[in-house]
Design a protein around this motif. Structure first.
Motif, PDB file in Angstrom:
ATOM      1  N   LEU A   1      -9.125  14.366  -6.204  1.00 47.34           N
ATOM      2  CA  LEU A   1      -7.815  14.147  -5.622  1.00 47.34           C
ATOM      3  C   LEU A   1      -7.937  14.069  -4.113  1.00 47.34           C
ATOM      4  N   VAL A   2      -7.034  13.314  -3.513  1.00 50.50           N
ATOM      5  CA  VAL A   2      -6.885  13.291  -2.063  1.00 50.50           C
ATOM      6  C   VAL A   2      -5.503  13.811  -1.736  1.00 50.50           C
ATOM      7  N   ASP A   3      -5.447  14.941  -1.028  1.00 43.48           N
ATOM      8  CA  ASP A   3      -4.238  15.631  -0.587  1.00 43.48           C
ATOM      9  C   ASP A   3      -3.452  16.237  -1.747  1.00 43.48           C
ATOM     10  N   LEU A   4      -2.826  17.375  -1.446  1.00 47.30           N
ATOM     11  CA  LEU A   4      -1.947  18.028  -2.408  1.00 47.30           C
ATOM     12  C   LEU A   4      -0.876  18.771  -1.617  1.00 47.30           C
ATOM     13  N   GLY A   5       0.255  18.097  -1.407  1.00 50.14           N
ATOM     14  CA  GLY A   5       1.297  18.613  -0.536  1.00 50.14           C
ATOM     15  C   GLY A   5       2.427  19.314  -1.248  1.00 50.14           C
ATOM     16  N   SER A   6       2.238  19.674  -2.486  1.00 50.28           N
ATOM     17  CA  SER A   6       3.266  20.380  -3.246  1.00 50.28           C
ATOM     18  C   SER A   6       2.687  21.650  -3.838  1.00 50.28           C
ATOM     19  N   ASP A   7       3.455  22.741  -3.708  1.00 51.18           N
ATOM     20  CA  ASP A   7       3.086  23.980  -4.386  1.00 51.18           C
ATOM     21  C   ASP A   7       4.116  24.334  -5.457  1.00 51.18           C
ATOM     22  N   ASP A   8       4.901  23.342  -5.867  1.00 54.17           N
ATOM     23  CA  ASP A   8       5.885  23.525  -6.925  1.00 54.17           C
ATOM     24  C   ASP A   8       5.156  23.894  -8.218  1.00 54.17           C
ATOM     25  N   PRO A   9       5.443  25.059  -8.805  1.00 48.92           N
ATOM     26  CA  PRO A   9       4.747  25.447 -10.035  1.00 48.92           C
ATOM     27  C   PRO A   9       4.874  24.416 -11.150  1.00 48.92           C
ATOM     28  N   ALA A  10       6.034  23.741 -11.233  1.00 52.54           N
ATOM     29  CA  ALA A  10       6.210  22.734 -12.275  1.00 52.54           C
ATOM     30  C   ALA A  10       5.276  21.548 -12.058  1.00 52.54           C
ATOM     31  N   VAL A  11       5.062  21.171 -10.797  1.00 53.87           N
ATOM     32  CA  VAL A  11       4.126  20.076 -10.503  1.00 53.87           C
ATOM     33  C   VAL A  11       2.712  20.476 -10.893  1.00 53.87           C
ATOM     34  N   LEU A  12       2.309  21.655 -10.465  1.00 55.48           N
ATOM     35  CA  LEU A  12       0.949  22.105 -10.755  1.00 55.48           C
ATOM     36  C   LEU A  12       0.718  22.269 -12.254  1.00 55.48           C
ATOM     37  N   ALA A  13       1.763  22.687 -12.985  1.00 55.23           N
ATOM     38  CA  ALA A  13       1.628  22.837 -14.430  1.00 55.23           C
ATOM     39  C   ALA A  13       1.497  21.496 -15.134  1.00 55.23           C
ATOM     40  N   GLU A  14       2.064  20.444 -14.544  1.00 57.26           N
ATOM     41  CA  GLU A  14       2.020  19.128 -15.163  1.00 57.26           C
ATOM     42  C   GLU A  14       0.716  18.382 -14.889  1.00 57.26           C
ATOM     43  N   LEU A  15       0.031  18.754 -13.811  1.00 55.28           N
ATOM     44  CA  LEU A  15      -1.153  18.004 -13.402  1.00 55.28           C
ATOM     45  C   LEU A  15      -2.255  17.933 -14.461  1.00 55.28           C
ATOM     46  N   PRO A  16      -2.596  19.027 -15.161  1.00 54.05           N
ATOM     47  CA  PRO A  16      -3.691  18.909 -16.131  1.00 54.05           C
ATOM     48  C   PRO A  16      -3.458  17.827 -17.184  1.00 54.05           C
ATOM     49  N   GLN A  17      -2.257  17.775 -17.746  1.00 60.32           N
ATOM     50  CA  GLN A  17      -1.966  16.764 -18.766  1.00 60.32           C
ATOM     51  C   GLN A  17      -1.955  15.367 -18.161  1.00 60.32           C
ATOM     52  N   LEU A  18      -1.413  15.263 -16.950  1.00 60.49           N
ATOM     53  CA  LEU A  18      -1.372  13.964 -16.290  1.00 60.49           C
ATOM     54  C   LEU A  18      -2.788  13.459 -16.021  1.00 60.49           C
ATOM     55  N   LEU A  19      -3.648  14.335 -15.494  1.00 63.58           N
ATOM     56  CA  LEU A  19      -5.026  13.930 -15.212  1.00 63.58           C
ATOM     57  C   LEU A  19      -5.771  13.575 -16.489  1.00 63.58           C
ATOM     58  N   ALA A  20      -5.519  14.330 -17.542  1.00 68.39           N
ATOM     59  CA  ALA A  20      -6.156  14.007 -18.822  1.00 68.39           C
ATOM     60  C   ALA A  20      -5.738  12.626 -19.300  1.00 68.39           C
ATOM     61  N   GLY A  21      -4.473  12.268 -19.057  1.00 68.49           N
ATOM     62  CA  GLY A  21      -3.993  10.948 -19.434  1.00 68.49           C
ATOM     63  C   GLY A  21      -4.659   9.824 -18.670  1.00 68.49           C
ATOM     64  N   LEU A  22      -5.237  10.163 -17.511  1.00 63.15           N
ATOM     65  CA  LEU A  22      -5.978   9.173 -16.718  1.00 63.15           C
ATOM     66  C   LEU A  22      -7.469   9.219 -17.016  1.00 63.15           C
ATOM     67  N   GLY A  23      -7.833   9.983 -18.019  1.00 64.19           N
ATOM     68  CA  GLY A  23      -9.224  10.047 -18.429  1.00 64.19           C
ATOM     69  C   GLY A  23     -10.043  11.092 -17.707  1.00 64.19           C
ATOM     70  N   VAL A  24      -9.375  11.983 -16.967  1.00 60.19           N
ATOM     71  CA  VAL A  24     -10.098  12.999 -16.193  1.00 60.19           C
ATOM     72  C   VAL A  24     -10.316  14.232 -17.063  1.00 60.19           C
ATOM     73  N   LYS A  25     -11.572  14.555 -17.321  1.00 58.93           N
ATOM     74  CA  LYS A  25     -11.912  15.755 -18.079  1.00 58.93           C
ATOM     75  C   LYS A  25     -12.261  16.920 -17.156  1.00 58.93           C
ATOM     76  N   ALA A  26     -12.725  16.609 -15.958  1.00 62.85           N
ATOM     77  CA  ALA A  26     -13.084  17.641 -14.989  1.00 62.85           C
ATOM     78  C   ALA A  26     -12.782  17.129 -13.593  1.00 62.85           C
ATOM     79  N   VAL A  27     -12.236  18.004 -12.740  1.00 56.24           N
ATOM     80  CA  VAL A  27     -11.943  17.645 -11.351  1.00 56.24           C
ATOM     81  C   VAL A  27     -13.019  18.248 -10.468  1.00 56.24           C
TER      82      VAL A  27
END
Length: 282
Positions: free
Chosen positions: A43-69
């Motif tokens: 990832l490049v930059d992460l300007g949100s500390d919203d818990p809902a955003v952070l909770a959604e990221l794993p599923q979103l990244l998995a949907g883009l084919g990301v297994k490990a960051v």
């Protein structure tokens, strides 16, 4: 967070995420960029500390084919670009990279990333470019396979980028724009707003805006000496400090950055807090 995050495809292996953030108007978001290849992502930059955003990221990244960051790269350390870093690192275990001039603002686990250094992602390579001006250790990231340039806060999709003291440096900012103009970019991916599809035109626009502001400063100082507050009243007559004290302060800090550049060039003098144009110097 009011709506699910929807990634926008920028180019092969690259997506934009507009994350809600506490940033300057007219924007209410900061862009994060996902680069993914072979099951690995960064990832490049992460300007949100919203818990809902952070909770959604794993599923979103998995949907883009990301297994490990593997990494989080930071353009700079203003809060609207890095406030979510610690929580992201705790969740994903990713390495965090930032320019050495900004490293002191982060915990000891942040790693330095200097000019022209690269971060590998499978067969892909992301190159860091030191582009100071908005902040001393600002980085842009060049993605050569896509001819895409991630520019952080060097420019926005619309409007102007704030360059003001104590961190802003107008001369460095202009030099950074010149450096980026030499790259064969097909797209500019800014920290705020939509993608820029005419890089040469947009880079020229933001450069011209900064030079026009400089010309306004010189014109205001041509026939009288002024305090910074008086200069602000000449250059920003529509800005009333009684109604908008924070905006007035930011405008004055931006003008001070211009004045520092002009003093270094021998075009402006300061005495007792008052500024005057040096006569006979263009």
């Amino acid at each position: 967070m009011s709506a699910p995050l929807v990634p926008e495809r920028v180019a092969a292996h690259v997506w934009r995420l507009a994350l809600p953030s506490r940033t300057l108007p007219p924007f209410d978001h900061t862009n994060s960029y996902v680069i993914a290849a072979g099951g690995e992502g960064l990832l490049v930059d992460l300007g949100s500390d919203d818990p809902a955003v952070l909770a959604e990221l794993p599923q979103l990244l998995a949907g883009l084919g990301v297994k490990a960051v593997s990494a989080l790269l930071l353009t700079h350390t203003h809060p609207d670009h890095c406030v979510g870093v610690a929580a992201f690192r705790a969740r994903f275990g990713a390495s965090v990279y930032v320019h050495p001039l900004e490293q002191r603002r982060l915990p000891a686990w942040a790693q330095p990333l200097g000019d022209a250094q690269t971060v590998a992602l499978g067969a892909l390579s992301v190159r860091a470019l030191h582009t100071p001006g908005h902040s001393p250790g600002h980085l842009a990231f060049w993605l050569p396979w896509a001819e895409v340039l991630l520019v952080g806060d060097l420019l926005a999709a619309r409007g102007s980028t704030w360059v003001g003291v104590p961190e802003g440096d107008v001369a460095a900012y202009l030099a950074s724009l010149t450096r980026l103009s030499a790259l064969p970019s097909r797209l500019l991916a800014p920290g705020h707003g939509e993608l820029v599809r005419d890089p040469a035109r947009r880079l020229a626009e933001v450069r011209q805006h900064r030079l026009e502001r400089e010309a306004q400063v010189l014109t205001a100082l041509a026939s009288e000496t002024l305090l910074v507050a008086e200069l602000r009243a000449r250059v920003y007559p529509e800005l009333h400090p009684e109604a908008h004290p924070e905006l007035a302060e930011m405008a004055e800090r931006s003008l001070q950055a211009h004045l520092i550049k002009l003093q270094r060039e021998g075009r402006v003098l300061e005495r007792g807090g008052r500024y005057a144009r040096v006569q006979g110097v263009p």
